[in-house]
Design an enzyme around this catalytic site. Structure first.
Site, mmCIF file in Angstrom:
data_model
loop_
_atom_site.group_PDB
_atom_site.id
_atom_site.type_symbol
_atom_site.label_atom_id
_atom_site.label_comp_id
_atom_site.label_asym_id
_atom_site.label_seq_id
_atom_site.Cartn_x
_atom_site.Cartn_y
_atom_site.Cartn_z
ATOM 1 N N ARG A 104 0.813 -1.225 0.000
ATOM 2 C CA ARG A 104 0.000 0.000 0.000
ATOM 3 C C ARG A 104 0.847 1.277 0.000
ATOM 4 O O ARG A 104 0.378 2.339 0.401
ATOM 5 C CB ARG A 104 -0.986 -0.009 1.182
ATOM 6 C CG ARG A 104 -1.996 -1.150 1.123
ATOM 7 C CD ARG A 104 -2.884 -1.194 2.333
ATOM 8 N NE ARG A 104 -2.160 -1.471 3.562
ATOM 9 C CZ ARG A 104 -1.735 -2.681 3.926
ATOM 10 N NH1 ARG A 104 -1.968 -3.738 3.157
ATOM 11 N NH2 ARG A 104 -1.088 -2.851 5.060
ATOM 12 N N LYS A 194 25.099 -4.030 6.787
ATOM 13 C CA LYS A 194 24.184 -3.401 7.735
ATOM 14 C C LYS A 194 22.751 -3.641 7.295
ATOM 15 O O LYS A 194 22.482 -4.117 6.201
ATOM 16 C CB LYS A 194 24.455 -1.894 7.828
ATOM 17 C CG LYS A 194 24.067 -1.119 6.571
ATOM 18 C CD LYS A 194 24.390 0.342 6.710
ATOM 19 C CE LYS A 194 23.919 1.116 5.479
ATOM 20 N NZ LYS A 194 24.322 2.519 5.503
#
Length: 327
Positions: A104, A194
């Site tokens: 969405r 990361k």
């Protein structure tokens, strides 16, 4: 270049003055008004009929205001019978919304591309789009210029011991950018491993590659709040890196980013002036250095207006400047 008109909107006035200095022309006359209710009016102060119009505007903070100025200027040029309307957008805002990362969500980079096309733009020029595939959102030519050759030229002449220097990507997605800079400098690369648990938050975990006892040059495209970048630089320091240099295309520097950089392990941060640094911000930093893209963009305007290869502008950074002819 009598049929070329270069106009500055509100975001890059000093840059446009520099570009026009290289092109030996005056910036076009344009009036931009913001009314009390928030509406914007853009009026050209000279004829653009039959001209190639270049509108220069980074869609940086305040992003929506800058974007509306650009769209209205495009419409004004189209309705004034300009033959070509080229939008030079050194920093292309909304570029980080280039996909649906969650259900969405919008793809706002595509929306902005559609707005520019509908308004009447014929071409877009940007510096280091966040994702090169954004070019595919447009149905007309897009030039995605890279600042990597400029950064490479800077560090080649900085006096670093390149035998003991490593170029580092702060994440896996920037590996290609790091490899391009490393090829210019003749250095190996490393990658910070990361993850991002949420926007503007980063958890650095590991370093892929050897940085122990070496100077490192971290290359990225954008520094916004600085949290992700500083976390990457800190882990490099924890893994034994000596001096930590950073180069990037766009210094957004939102919130307390400048203060964070000043208090971090970063030795020097080099960015372009795609987003101008205010005098107040300059007074608060000793670590941030801006390189001008003015000459590069002036060569690009000359190339587009004379229908010569845009790729020749990279001769600026290889000692082949004679290949880049201004009209």
């Amino acid at each position: 270049m009598k049929d070329v008109k270069v106009f500055s909107l509100t975001s890059n006035v000093e840059l446009v003055n520099e570009i026009c200095g290289y092109l030996n022309c005056e910036p076009g006359k344009v009036s931009i008004k913001h009314f009390a209710d928030g509406e914007t009016l853009v009026e050209f102060g000279e004829s653009v009929r039959g001209k190639q119009v270049y509108l220069i505007q980074s869609t940086c903070k305040p992003v929506n205001e800058r974007l509306m100025e650009l769209l209205i200027a495009i419409d004004a040029a189209k309705r004034s019978s300009a033959t070509d309307i080229v939008c030079i957008i050194p920093y292309f805002g909304y570029a980080r919304q280039d996909r649906k990362a969650q259900p969405r969500q919008p793809i706002t980079a595509r929306l902005v591309a559609d707005l520019l096309h509908t308004a009447g733009a014929n071409r877009v020029v940007a510096i280091d789009l966040h994702a090169p595939q954004i070019q595919g959102f447009f149905s007309f030519p897009v030039d995605d210029l890279s600042s990597v050759p400029m950064m490479g030229h800077y560090f080649l002449h900085k006096g670093l011991d390149l035998e003991n220097t490593v170029v580092v990507s702060p994440d896996h997605g920037g590996t290609t950018r790091a490899r391009n800079l490393a090829n210019i400098l003749g250095t190996p690369i490393a990658i910070v491993d990361k993850r991002r648990p949420r926007p503007n938050v980063c958890e650095a975990k590991n370093v892929i590659g050897d940085v122990n006892g070496k100077d490192v040059i971290v290359i990225d495209d954008i520094c916004d709040t600085g949290g992700s970048l500083i976390a990457s630089c800190q882990i490099l320091k924890d893994f034994g890196a000596k001096n930590v240099y950073v180069c990037l295309a766009h210094g957004v520097f939102s919130g307390e980013a400048i203060e964070k950089i000043e208090n971090s392990v970063i030795h020097e941060l080099v960015c372009t002036n795609s987003i101008p640094l205010s005098e107040e911000a300059k007074a608060r930093t000793t670590k941030i250095k801006q390189l001008s893209i003015g000459k590069m963009l002036s060569k690009l305007i000359a190339a587009i207006s004379t229908h010569t290869p845009v790729s020749e502008i990279y001769g600026l950074f290889t000692g082949e400047e004679d290949n880049c002819k201004c009209a």
